[in-house]
Design a protein around this motif. Structure first.
Motif, PDB file in Angstrom:
ATOM      1  N   THR A 167      75.607 -78.537 111.701  1.00 24.58           N
ATOM      2  CA  THR A 167      75.868 -79.979 111.770  1.00 24.58           C
ATOM      3  C   THR A 167      77.097 -80.281 112.615  1.00 24.58           C
ATOM      4  N   ASN A 168      77.701 -79.238 113.211  1.00 24.26           N
ATOM      5  CA  ASN A 168      78.944 -79.428 113.966  1.00 24.26           C
ATOM      6  C   ASN A 168      79.928 -80.250 113.135  1.00 24.26           C
ATOM      7  N   ALA A 169      80.271 -79.737 111.964  1.00 26.45           N
ATOM      8  CA  ALA A 169      81.071 -80.486 110.999  1.00 26.45           C
ATOM      9  C   ALA A 169      82.439 -80.867 111.558  1.00 26.45           C
ATOM     10  N   GLY A 170      82.964 -81.960 111.033  1.00 28.66           N
ATOM     11  CA  GLY A 170      84.247 -82.481 111.519  1.00 28.66           C
ATOM     12  C   GLY A 170      85.351 -82.266 110.504  1.00 28.66           C
ATOM     13  N   GLY A 171      85.702 -83.323 109.779  1.00 28.72           N
ATOM     14  CA  GLY A 171      86.733 -83.205 108.757  1.00 28.72           C
ATOM     15  C   GLY A 171      88.048 -83.805 109.180  1.00 28.72           C
ATOM     16  N   VAL A 172      89.105 -83.418 108.449  1.00 28.47           N
ATOM     17  CA  VAL A 172      90.374 -84.139 108.582  1.00 28.47           C
ATOM     18  C   VAL A 172      91.290 -83.644 109.694  1.00 28.47           C
ATOM     19  N   ASN A 173      91.032 -82.477 110.262  1.00 23.75           N
ATOM     20  CA  ASN A 173      91.964 -81.957 111.269  1.00 23.75           C
ATOM     21  C   ASN A 173      91.405 -81.942 112.688  1.00 23.75           C
ATOM     22  N   VAL A 174      90.343 -82.708 112.889  1.00 25.34           N
ATOM     23  CA  VAL A 174      89.697 -82.739 114.208  1.00 25.34           C
ATOM     24  C   VAL A 174      90.639 -83.260 115.286  1.00 25.34           C
ATOM     25  N   VAL A 175      91.494 -84.194 114.906  1.00 23.76           N
ATOM     26  CA  VAL A 175      92.393 -84.800 115.895  1.00 23.76           C
ATOM     27  C   VAL A 175      93.249 -83.725 116.581  1.00 23.76           C
ATOM     28  N   ARG A 176      93.496 -82.634 115.871  1.00 28.53           N
ATOM     29  CA  ARG A 176      94.269 -81.543 116.481  1.00 28.53           C
ATOM     30  C   ARG A 176      93.408 -80.372 116.941  1.00 28.53           C
ATOM     31  N   TYR A 177      92.444 -79.970 116.124  1.00 23.88           N
ATOM     32  CA  TYR A 177      91.745 -78.708 116.381  1.00 23.88           C
ATOM     33  C   TYR A 177      90.298 -78.863 116.861  1.00 23.88           C
ATOM     34  N   GLY A 178      89.792 -80.084 116.878  1.00 27.42           N
ATOM     35  CA  GLY A 178      88.413 -80.289 117.326  1.00 27.42           C
ATOM     36  C   GLY A 178      87.402 -80.054 116.215  1.00 27.42           C
ATOM     37  N   MET A 179      86.144 -80.254 116.570  1.00 29.13           N
ATOM     38  CA  MET A 179      85.032 -80.100 115.636  1.00 29.13           C
ATOM     39  C   MET A 179      84.724 -78.603 115.459  1.00 29.13           C
ATOM     40  N   THR A 180      83.757 -78.312 114.598  1.00 28.28           N
ATOM     41  CA  THR A 180      83.338 -76.915 114.407  1.00 28.28           C
ATOM     42  C   THR A 180      82.997 -76.266 115.759  1.00 28.28           C
ATOM     43  N   ARG A 181      82.359 -77.033 116.626  1.00 30.05           N
ATOM     44  CA  ARG A 181      81.990 -76.523 117.963  1.00 30.05           C
ATOM     45  C   ARG A 181      83.166 -75.862 118.664  1.00 30.05           C
ATOM     46  N   GLU A 182      84.323 -76.511 118.599  1.00 34.63           N
ATOM     47  CA  GLU A 182      85.500 -75.995 119.317  1.00 34.63           C
ATOM     48  C   GLU A 182      86.032 -74.702 118.690  1.00 34.63           C
ATOM     49  N   LEU A 183      85.632 -74.442 117.461  1.00 39.54           N
ATOM     50  CA  LEU A 183      86.138 -73.260 116.777  1.00 39.54           C
ATOM     51  C   LEU A 183      85.209 -72.057 116.920  1.00 39.54           C
ATOM     52  N   ALA A 184      84.002 -72.285 117.446  1.00 38.03           N
ATOM     53  CA  ALA A 184      82.997 -71.219 117.509  1.00 38.03           C
ATOM     54  C   ALA A 184      83.077 -70.499 118.852  1.00 38.03           C
ATOM     55  N   LEU A 185      83.449 -69.249 118.820  1.00 35.04           N
ATOM     56  CA  LEU A 185      83.484 -68.447 120.045  1.00 35.04           C
ATOM     57  C   LEU A 185      82.146 -67.783 120.316  1.00 35.04           C
ATOM     58  N   GLY A 186      81.426 -67.465 119.266  1.00 31.77           N
ATOM     59  CA  GLY A 186      80.150 -66.780 119.449  1.00 31.77           C
ATOM     60  C   GLY A 186      79.270 -66.944 118.233  1.00 31.77           C
ATOM     61  N   LEU A 187      77.988 -66.762 118.438  1.00 32.73           N
ATOM     62  CA  LEU A 187      77.017 -66.897 117.345  1.00 32.73           C
ATOM     63  C   LEU A 187      76.039 -65.734 117.352  1.00 32.73           C
TER      64      LEU A 187
END
Lengths: 470, 470
Positions: free
Chosen positions: A149-169
């Protein structure tokens, strides 16, 4: 081939322990946690390895049996709830919850899709690292669902969505082939970045079985500011100041109206009003850093002092302890629960260009009021990302089933207004079943056509999560 | 229909001013700046609007004429150089260089694909914002090329690749349809994120005409550290310390060996050795912040003091002025030019899991030496991203055409070693024509198949940049 023989084949391949077919065992898997959707299924499959997921999908693909992936069942759009076909197989990865590695030099974590997000956060913390994805459901939701779901949450303003945290699948395609994309690289420009398609696909392109995630330094120094503002416009100006001065330390910029706080104070035990006066709206800002609490506190005090002087807020409280950080956050976090306690309501998870929020709030409010006078606006959300939870509660005194009659009309008004400002009808919750019609109404037909064709490339027989998104 | 009549139709549609067909005019567009590739074309088209791009592609699509998009011609893999077909149309967006908007509240910039990156950076700076994409070619390269190659550069360790900076895209599909995806939203979970496919597609899926980019606060406070290290292992430990303590302020962590510095000192005028002694390798670290130079300097001094004490580096110099920041950076930035001045060489833009760099350097070096003794390793790059420019210069005294005979064999050794460590054969330069064979050798056949089918979805007639990537 009958359904029974198919379930038997699943059990023969994966072991009876991994396959449930009795009505009793299946029942809890057929509905979403809010009870909005209910479907049918012939079996629930709970594989323990990627190879077992592959074997399951190969069987389903051959037999053209629809597969509905289910994570922690915390979704809000019914994406993980089966449709009415009794043929569905529900696939849960809850047994795949290993953390395969944590690397504090490369700053990566490789974890299986069935891991509970909160467990991953704690595991990172123990290694003095931060996994920044943080959301209300983090102690129930699973990584596979977060990615899908490319989850968001409370720290997106700094770290981005789940997408930005995924290096590989690592993922299994609908035909059972394994996509070995579990790379931990920061840079890899070798053709199309296919993992980007699977992130946010809500289980329509295959099953994510594991992911390599970025870790960040732990921020042990945290300061929270709760500021009272007169209007969304004032909140916007405050955001601009914090953005310029706070720079990378600003990791949350949340907003909620007086009506939200009223609900929290009325329905949640032990909560106290943060200011002597009631203000039209509030902003919760968190700044955090790796080192030097004194410097961070000095920065916050200077910036908030300037904000008060320039009238970018009317009052402000700065946390002086972790206990205060937590109690300030509770005012924001308890809003959903307080609204639930207040009675039936309608949620809209929308996003807007940040600078358009004040105008949107004005005109959307007018449309809602015109459509049905007295509907209560419960507006809060991740303001710094342009993401509003633009929720509606029924007018005081209206019957509990008010939204059965008026919900759809009101939603149409709200989403139409979102589209008018170039916003999104789903900021972080996804489409699922809930917003399927609105998706086809507001999405460019060109994009829908490309998505359909891409879906066909991955899933030629259309077995993956049918009826979801489009 | 002859070629002539097609060129005529282009001119009729777009105006003669936008279409060049004479051999003289076309000549400069047929080769890459390094002179490694040369192709043919029937016309160069330079549209001024998105609608003109659409008209051009519709014509080319109908006539099945291949289209080769060309940006600032700074690429290193021949992706923007036509193949041998005289039928090619070269499409340049250099006339589309408008900045459509800069928003300092929403912190976005919408710019056309023909904009020179350096101009965009300066425009943001004037509005007190930072566009963090920064690379050696920034005063020649164009935004469309940056997006199409998912360009990297020196600040990726903090801000990510071009992909992370792109909020939305406007593009023209091969059939001439316009993809209206120029959204400035931070969150938009409505189906597959199609722009992610176009980013890094090297012009094979359509033509990017404009993009919405994220802006950051300007970092007016900068401190650079030049540290001498004994080994890559030591550099790695230093990286870990800086990552933990410096947190979000660390915006570059570059590495170069003594051999790189030797070349710079030998070939670039006015350069001076940074330390009295020659050290095996050097690390250049930049930390930057929005405010408070005193605090940043104190942090850097504390951390570097600890690094020296813990023997994570053997010597270190901290910049005391912007002039020193710039002169330290020149030591790193002039390496490419110095290697060029030294004579013919072979470039490898590879990435590795960061923690694998020391082992890779050891075993890759052994393989190169074994393949041909005396080959000089010129190794530098964006260490903090795991990205090495693992370049080779010919042995002292070897003929200038040494690599004509040995280049391919040496490259095979290097890339094979990269693959062995789970690295990427192209970190930030892309595939183009240069690495097409290696792409098909090292990429998973499953991924190649999916890419082929996706390419067909976007470009059923195969007119877009034929022969590039795969």
């Amino acid at each position: 081939m009958t359904d029974l023989s198919f379930a038997q084949r699943l059990a023969d391949t994966l072991g009876t322990d991994a396959v449930s077919t009795s009505a009793d065992e299946i029942e809890p898997w057929l509905s979403d946690w809010r009870g909005m959707y209910k479907g049918k299924a012939q079996a629930v499959v709970r594989p323990s390895t990627t190879d077992e997921v592959a074997a399951c999908l190969a069987l389903c693909s051959d037999a053209r049996v629809p597969v509905v992936p289910r994570g922690g069942n915390t979704g809000l759009c019914g994406a993980a709830t089966p449709d009415a076909s009794p043929n569905n197989v529900i696939l849960s990865l809850d047994r795949m919850h290993a953390i395969r590695s944590i690397d504090t030099t490369g700053n990566t974590m490789v974890a299986e899709a069935g891991c509970i997000l909160g467990n991953l956060r704690r595991a990172a913390e123990e290694q003095h690292r931060l996994l920044p994805l943080s959301l209300a459901a983090e102690d129930s939701c699973q990584l596979g669902g977060n990615l899908s779901t490319n989850a968001g949450g409370v720290n997106v303003v700094r770290y981005g969505m789940t997408r930005e945290l995924a290096l590989g699948l690592e993922a299994v395609l609908p035909n059972g082939e394994i996509f070995h994309g579990l790379r931990t690289l920061r840079k890899d420009n070798t053709g199309y970045d296919l993992k980007q398609l699977m992130i946010g696909a809500e289980g329509t392109l295959g099953i994510i079985t594991a992911a390599a995630l970025r870790l960040y330094p732990r921020n042990d120094v945290r300061v929270v500011v709760l500021a009272a503002v007169n209007s969304a416009q004032q909140a916007l100006e405050l955001f601009e100041l914090l953005f310029e001065r706070g720079g990378p330390r600003m990791q949350a910029f949340e907003f909620f109206t007086a009506e939200c706080l009223d609900l929290v104070l009325a329905h949640v035990e032990g909560m106290r009003a943060p200011f002597a006066e009631r203000h039209p709206a509030y902003v919760l800002i968190e700044l955090a850093d790796t080192v030097d609490e004194t410097a961070l506190r000095a920065l916050v005090e200077t910036v908030i002092g300037e904000a008060l002087e320039r009238e970018l807020c009317t009052d402000a409280a700065v946390s002086e302890s972790i206990a205060q950080v937590n109690s300030m956050w509770r005012l924001r976090e308890e809003i959903s629960e307080a609204q639930r306690a207040d009675g039936p309501h309608v949620k809209h998870d929308v996003s807007l260009p940040i600078e358009a929020i004040p105008a949107f709030l004005e005109t959307a409010g007018e449309r809602v009021e015109k459509h049905h006078a007295g509907v209560r606006l419960i507006v809060f959300g991740h303001f710094g990302d342009g993401n509003l939870h633009y929720n509606l509660s029924r007018p005081s005194g209206a019957p509990r089933d008010f939204f059965a009659q008026h919900g759809e009309g009101l939603t149409a008004e709200v989403l139409d207004e979102v589209a008018r400002y170039g916003g999104s009808i789903s900021a972080e919750h996804g489409i699922g079943q809930l917003k399927r019609d609105y998706f086809s109404r507001y999405k460019d037909p060109l994009e829908i056509r490309l998505m359909r064709e891409i879906r066909k490339v991955f899933d030629p027989h259309g077995i993956m999560n049918p009826g979801k998104i489009f």
